[in-house]
Write a protein that holds these residues in place. Structure first.
Motif, short mmCIF file in Angstrom:
data_model
loop_
_atom_site.label_atom_id
_atom_site.label_comp_id
_atom_site.label_asym_id
_atom_site.label_seq_id
_atom_site.Cartn_x
_atom_site.Cartn_y
_atom_site.Cartn_z
N LEU B 63 2.97 119.27 74.49
CA LEU B 63 2.38 118.12 75.19
C LEU B 63 1.84 118.55 76.56
CD1 LEU B 63 5.07 115.40 74.36
CD2 LEU B 63 2.76 115.57 73.40
N GLN B 64 2.62 119.38 77.26
CA GLN B 64 2.19 119.83 78.59
C GLN B 64 0.92 120.65 78.53
OE1 GLN B 64 5.93 121.78 79.66
NE2 GLN B 64 6.25 120.29 81.30
N ALA B 65 0.68 121.32 77.40
CA ALA B 65 -0.50 122.19 77.28
C ALA B 65 -1.77 121.39 77.01
CB ALA B 65 -0.28 123.21 76.15
N LEU B 66 -1.66 120.12 76.64
CA LEU B 66 -2.85 119.31 76.40
C LEU B 66 -3.68 119.24 77.69
CD1 LEU B 66 -1.30 116.38 74.34
CD2 LEU B 66 -2.82 118.16 73.48
N GLY B 67 -4.97 119.40 77.55
CA GLY B 67 -5.84 119.38 78.72
C GLY B 67 -6.02 117.99 79.31
N ASN B 68 -5.67 116.95 78.57
CA ASN B 68 -5.88 115.59 79.07
C ASN B 68 -4.60 114.77 79.21
OD1 ASN B 68 -5.63 115.53 76.28
ND2 ASN B 68 -7.11 113.86 75.99
N LEU B 69 -3.44 115.48 79.27
CA LEU B 69 -2.18 114.78 79.52
C LEU B 69 -1.76 115.03 80.97
CD1 LEU B 69 0.66 113.94 77.33
CD2 LEU B 69 1.31 115.31 79.31
N ASP B 70 -1.58 113.94 81.73
CA ASP B 70 -1.32 114.08 83.17
C ASP B 70 0.14 113.97 83.55
OD1 ASP B 70 -3.98 114.47 83.72
OD2 ASP B 70 -4.41 112.35 84.08
N GLY B 71 0.95 113.33 82.70
CA GLY B 71 2.33 113.19 83.09
C GLY B 71 3.19 112.60 82.00
N LEU B 72 4.49 112.79 82.14
CA LEU B 72 5.45 112.28 81.16
C LEU B 72 6.59 111.56 81.87
CD1 LEU B 72 5.74 115.41 78.81
CD2 LEU B 72 4.58 113.25 78.26
N VAL B 73 7.02 110.47 81.27
CA VAL B 73 8.27 109.83 81.64
C VAL B 73 9.31 110.36 80.64
CG1 VAL B 73 9.46 107.61 81.87
CG2 VAL B 73 7.03 107.82 82.49
N VAL B 74 10.53 110.55 81.08
CA VAL B 74 11.57 111.12 80.22
C VAL B 74 12.72 110.13 80.11
CG1 VAL B 74 13.11 113.08 79.86
CG2 VAL B 74 10.93 113.41 81.07
N THR B 75 13.15 109.87 78.90
CA THR B 75 14.30 108.99 78.73
C THR B 75 15.36 109.64 77.84
OG1 THR B 75 14.99 106.70 78.33
CG2 THR B 75 13.34 107.61 76.81
N VAL B 76 16.39 108.89 77.54
CA VAL B 76 17.55 109.37 76.78
C VAL B 76 17.11 110.02 75.47
CG1 VAL B 76 19.69 108.60 75.65
CG2 VAL B 76 18.94 107.54 77.82
N PRO B 77 17.61 111.16 75.07
CA PRO B 77 18.70 111.94 75.68
C PRO B 77 18.21 113.17 76.44
CG PRO B 77 18.40 112.67 73.44
CD PRO B 77 17.29 111.69 73.73
N HIS B 78 16.97 113.14 76.93
CA HIS B 78 16.33 114.38 77.40
C HIS B 78 16.34 114.59 78.92
CE1 HIS B 78 15.03 114.88 73.31
NE2 HIS B 78 14.12 113.93 73.34
N LYS B 79 16.95 113.68 79.69
CA LYS B 79 16.74 113.72 81.15
C LYS B 79 17.29 114.98 81.83
CE LYS B 79 16.64 108.71 81.48
NZ LYS B 79 16.98 107.49 82.21
N VAL B 80 18.41 115.49 81.35
CA VAL B 80 18.97 116.70 81.96
C VAL B 80 18.18 117.93 81.51
CG1 VAL B 80 21.00 118.21 82.07
CG2 VAL B 80 21.28 115.71 82.23
N ARG B 81 17.95 117.99 80.19
CA ARG B 81 17.26 119.15 79.61
C ARG B 81 15.83 119.28 80.13
NH1 ARG B 81 17.97 119.41 73.15
NH2 ARG B 81 16.93 121.42 72.71
N ALA B 82 15.23 118.15 80.50
CA ALA B 82 13.83 118.18 80.94
C ALA B 82 13.64 119.00 82.21
CB ALA B 82 13.32 116.75 81.16
#
Lengths: 285, 285
Positions: B63-82
């Motif tokens: 997702l981060q490699a997409l040229g047109n994705l500017d940001g992500l919100v992170v929710t359960v269960p990924h907040k620590v791992r993110a």
């Protein structure tokens, strides 16, 4: 009948589709597919995914791993490379050597198909032109050209004459067409401007996209009965199309090809095609 | 003023945002952010991205490699791992040990921050409750609890009493709060049902989510002046909230926390906050 605006429907249960390309700013697939979802009340959305060439495989793998992404449309320049990202492909995709759609199967594997050419044939049918038994001249035997030529042969074209400045491309495509479609006489045509005996002229070369481009060949006056298609989308009217219209020919750009794929996309992705989209079904002449 | 439905605006130039979770069917962030984009006429859309735990890193990298994705919100269960997926984090995220937002910087690197607790404080402010100088009792010292406790301390809470069945979690969080915020007296409270001297009771434990759950502690009658927050979103009214309302307390679920984050999200992602969303700005009591 009042319909809810689409984005008001995007929630945690919305299924995702996308078109993978680089660049993607020119794509029209999200607009067409989202209109389809809106009309059918389907909780899904189609997005543009700009996938850089240097990270194509890991990025597409990331998209495929999403638990709520059901399928991808693939556009330039990824159509050949995308074959490596699926577990199986259709006969058409195998013959063309490229895919422009992939979906996840119930068993979790990915399956690819190629509808570019089918879309053109369906778009022509919708415009009232039946390819069956017709003599076709095609400029351009690259990736897009291969998909178009295979679809024209599948649809029963009597002959396909191929012109390409890269002569080996035209020769290879001609040989593959003759192998797969004995009823269609494919050949290389070293005179791109010659349209004698031709019913349908299709430009699959990029000539006409850039400002200052002329026509892809030094054409004379076309007979008015000639059907002309230029699969270029931008500009909407290329010099070739302008010339064809001046000659009184029926002429169209690539939009019917994209619209003609919509029914194929819907069927491939398992989306019910609302009655209001019957014009895209390609079942009537 | 008539506005275009959002999906009619999704085209090749649409910028992408998403919320990464597993599952994602319960998320409300796309609805809130898309209303923001609609109101502001921003050509962007926020999607739910269901990211399975076993492929978290490669999927987010895709997702981060997409040229047109500017940001992500992170929710359960990924907040620590993110945290492992960004190049730098804010002081708040460092203190909490988790992130719930990440954005791509102009230099291509990714930066993470944590607004869960800030959202709760802003939501409370919007409801007319000022945390400054107040005595807080908090149930639950896990991931969500850490973000909330740090934000309460940052907002000037006089004290935070922490109860958690996993006592070491409460002890560790208490120690961290006392280290970072000398003005806030943090302590472990082994009697979760005791609310003597408490101005604000916050439930950050999961008790109340499952059907059949009772309250997270055997509470007696609450004084009516007690403000009660249960950050659980589903069900909308937990047994704790029902009890608080019966006692005449002001009581709210997690929705103000999410709404309270919207202004923070907008600022973090560089989205202009339309005037019609001033109610979410958290700047007025």
């Amino acid at each position: 009948m009042r319909r809810e605006p689409h984005a008001d429907r995007i929630d945690g249960s919305t299924r995702l589709f996308g078109i993978v390309g680089n660049p993607v700013t020119q794509v029209k697939t999200p607009q067409l597919m989202n209109a389809l979802f809106d009309a059918g009340g389907v909780n899904a959305v189609c997005l543009p995914f700009d996938v850089p060439v240097n990270v194509f495989e890991p990025t597409v793998a990331g998209l495929q791993a999403l638990g709520n992404l059901d399928g991808l449309v693939v556009t330039v320049p990824h159509k050949v490379r995308a074959i490596s990202m699926v577990d199986a492909i259709s006969d058409t995709a195998h013959r063309v050597g490229a895919i422009n759609v992939m979906r996840q199967q119930p068993d979790g594997t990915w399956f690819g198909d190629m509808f570019d050419g089918t879309g053109l044939v369906q778009g022509l049918t919708r415009l009232g032109f039946d390819v069956h038994g017709r003599h076709v001249k095609q400029l351009g035997a690259g990736g897009a050209g291969a998909a178009v030529a295979h679809a024209l042969a599948t649809a029963g074209a009597a002959s396909v004459a191929l012109s390409d400045p890269r002569r080996e491309s035209a020769e290879q495509l001609s040989a593959r067409l003759n192998r797969f479609y004995p009823g269609c006489a494919a050949k290389v045509d070293v005179d791109p401007a010659n349209v004698a005996g031709v019913d349908l002229l299709v430009n699959c070369s990029p000539v006409g996209m850039k400002p200052g481009d002329g026509m892809p060949a030094s054409f004379g006056v076309f007979p008015a009965a000639l059907q002309v298609v230029d699969i270029i989308m931008t500009p909407a009217e290329t010099p070739l199309l302008a010339h064809a219209r001046r000659c009184g020919c029926r002429a169209t750009n690539g939009r019917p090809m994209i619209e003609g794929q919509l029914a194929a996309f819907a069927k491939f992705f398992g989306i019910d095609m609302p009655a209001s989209f019957a014009c895209f079904s390609g079942t009537h002449a």
